[in-house]
Design a protein around this motif. Structure first.
Motif, mmCIF file in Angstrom:
data_model
loop_
_atom_site.group_PDB
_atom_site.id
_atom_site.type_symbol
_atom_site.label_atom_id
_atom_site.label_comp_id
_atom_site.label_asym_id
_atom_site.label_seq_id
_atom_site.Cartn_x
_atom_site.Cartn_y
_atom_site.Cartn_z
ATOM 1 N N VAL A 103 -71.301 -44.364 110.387
ATOM 2 C CA VAL A 103 -71.104 -43.911 109.140
ATOM 3 C C VAL A 103 -70.748 -42.482 108.821
ATOM 4 O O VAL A 103 -69.298 -42.050 109.382
ATOM 5 N N VAL A 104 -72.115 -40.956 110.021
ATOM 6 C CA VAL A 104 -70.768 -40.107 110.471
ATOM 7 C C VAL A 104 -70.083 -39.663 111.482
ATOM 8 O O VAL A 104 -69.371 -38.698 111.117
ATOM 9 N N THR A 105 -69.833 -41.061 112.164
ATOM 10 C CA THR A 105 -69.119 -40.704 113.295
ATOM 11 C C THR A 105 -67.562 -40.512 112.719
ATOM 12 O O THR A 105 -66.635 -39.809 112.696
ATOM 13 N N PHE A 106 -67.260 -41.876 111.429
ATOM 14 C CA PHE A 106 -66.381 -42.775 111.221
ATOM 15 C C PHE A 106 -65.187 -41.249 110.234
ATOM 16 O O PHE A 106 -64.516 -41.272 109.726
ATOM 17 N N ALA A 107 -66.792 -40.741 109.007
ATOM 18 C CA ALA A 107 -66.704 -39.888 108.008
ATOM 19 C C ALA A 107 -66.585 -38.645 108.149
ATOM 20 O O ALA A 107 -65.427 -37.892 107.342
ATOM 21 N N TYR A 108 -66.980 -37.876 109.440
ATOM 22 C CA TYR A 108 -66.831 -36.658 110.197
ATOM 23 C C TYR A 108 -66.423 -36.850 111.792
ATOM 24 O O TYR A 108 -65.179 -35.742 111.195
ATOM 25 N N PHE A 109 -66.848 -36.707 112.127
ATOM 26 C CA PHE A 109 -66.505 -36.651 113.427
ATOM 27 C C PHE A 109 -64.611 -36.635 114.099
ATOM 28 O O PHE A 109 -64.756 -35.743 114.611
ATOM 29 N N MET A 113 -62.503 -33.727 114.577
ATOM 30 C CA MET A 113 -61.783 -33.388 115.697
ATOM 31 C C MET A 113 -60.302 -33.822 115.817
ATOM 32 O O MET A 113 -59.791 -32.932 117.043
ATOM 33 N N VAL A 114 -60.083 -34.469 115.263
ATOM 34 C CA VAL A 114 -58.308 -35.291 115.044
ATOM 35 C C VAL A 114 -57.499 -33.910 114.559
ATOM 36 O O VAL A 114 -57.008 -32.419 114.943
ATOM 37 N N ARG A 115 -58.046 -33.380 113.220
ATOM 38 C CA ARG A 115 -58.150 -32.218 112.745
ATOM 39 C C ARG A 115 -57.411 -30.999 113.935
ATOM 40 O O ARG A 115 -57.194 -29.857 114.148
ATOM 41 N N LEU A 116 -58.879 -30.906 114.814
ATOM 42 C CA LEU A 116 -59.317 -29.460 115.817
ATOM 43 C C LEU A 116 -57.738 -29.755 116.856
ATOM 44 O O LEU A 116 -57.855 -28.416 117.312
ATOM 45 N N MET A 117 -57.363 -31.312 116.905
ATOM 46 C CA MET A 117 -56.856 -31.147 118.232
ATOM 47 C C MET A 117 -55.541 -30.792 118.063
ATOM 48 O O MET A 117 -54.526 -30.734 119.048
ATOM 49 N N ARG A 118 -55.398 -30.777 116.222
ATOM 50 C CA ARG A 118 -53.647 -30.521 116.429
ATOM 51 C C ARG A 118 -53.737 -28.461 115.631
ATOM 52 O O ARG A 118 -53.150 -27.960 115.516
ATOM 53 N N ALA A 119 -55.209 -27.948 115.728
ATOM 54 C CA ALA A 119 -55.046 -26.592 115.798
ATOM 55 C C ALA A 119 -54.788 -25.542 116.064
ATOM 56 O O ALA A 119 -55.280 -25.631 117.504
ATOM 57 N N SER A 120 -54.888 -24.334 116.022
ATOM 58 C CA SER A 120 -54.595 -23.414 116.386
ATOM 59 C C SER A 120 -55.840 -22.745 116.622
ATOM 60 O O SER A 120 -56.751 -22.940 116.344
ATOM 61 N N ASP A 121 -55.573 -21.812 117.811
ATOM 62 C CA ASP A 121 -57.062 -20.546 117.755
ATOM 63 C C ASP A 121 -56.748 -19.448 116.579
ATOM 64 O O ASP A 121 -56.005 -19.362 116.617
#
Length: 157
Positions: A103-109, A113-121
């Motif tokens: 549940v926590v993996t699918f709801a948060y992690f 991480m998908v958003r972070l992989m698109r984020a800039s520094d």
């Protein structure tokens, strides 16, 4: 469910939980530090390019936990429910802990991480990445609890 199939499902569950725990510890200690680095002036940086290059979600986790552990968790929840009394409690505890992990993996992690992989520094992405990394230790503790209780259930079966 025949006893031999239940036992095989429990064995696979124990093996998969152990692999997930070990791989999670490895990722936390070895891989994640490449994504969150510090400059000489001790300012933290988020390296989305390094995270995308590693892409552990699609290259590893999808094959080890996203699909297999999720299916094994559901199968073990059903098998544990039908298990005899001495093993049932431990087995249900393991399956419920694994459900919590899923549940926590699918709801948060995964979404984070998908958003972070698109984020800039930026300070915001660094803060999110550091929070993700710290919360990941709590998720690993849940996996450890699931693994240990599944081992106890296996021993009792």
């Amino acid at each position: 469910m025949p006893e031999s199939i239940s036992r095989a499902v429990l064995w696979l569950f124990v093996i998969n939980l152990g692999i997930a725990l070990g791989a999670g510890l490895y990722e936390s200690r070895i891989v994640v530090p490449h994504w969150i680095s510090s400059s000489p002036d001790l300012v933290r940086h988020w390296d989305a390019e390094a995270a995308r290059r590693d892409d552990t979600g699609r290259r590893f986790w999808g094959f080890v936990t996203t699909v297999p552990l999720t299916l094994l968790t559901l199968a073990n929840l059903i098998a544990a429910w039908r298990a005899p009394a001495p093993v049932r409690g431990w087995w249900l505890a393991a399956a419920i802990a694994a459900v919590a992990d899923r549940v926590v993996t699918f709801a948060y992690f995964i979404p984070t991480m998908v958003r972070l992989m698109r984020a800039s520094d930026s300070p915001e992405s660094v803060a999110v990445a550091i929070r993700w990394a710290h919360l990941n230790y709590a998720r690993l503790a849940i996996l450890l609890a699931a693994w240990v209780t599944a081992l106890k259930a296996l021993f009792l079966s």
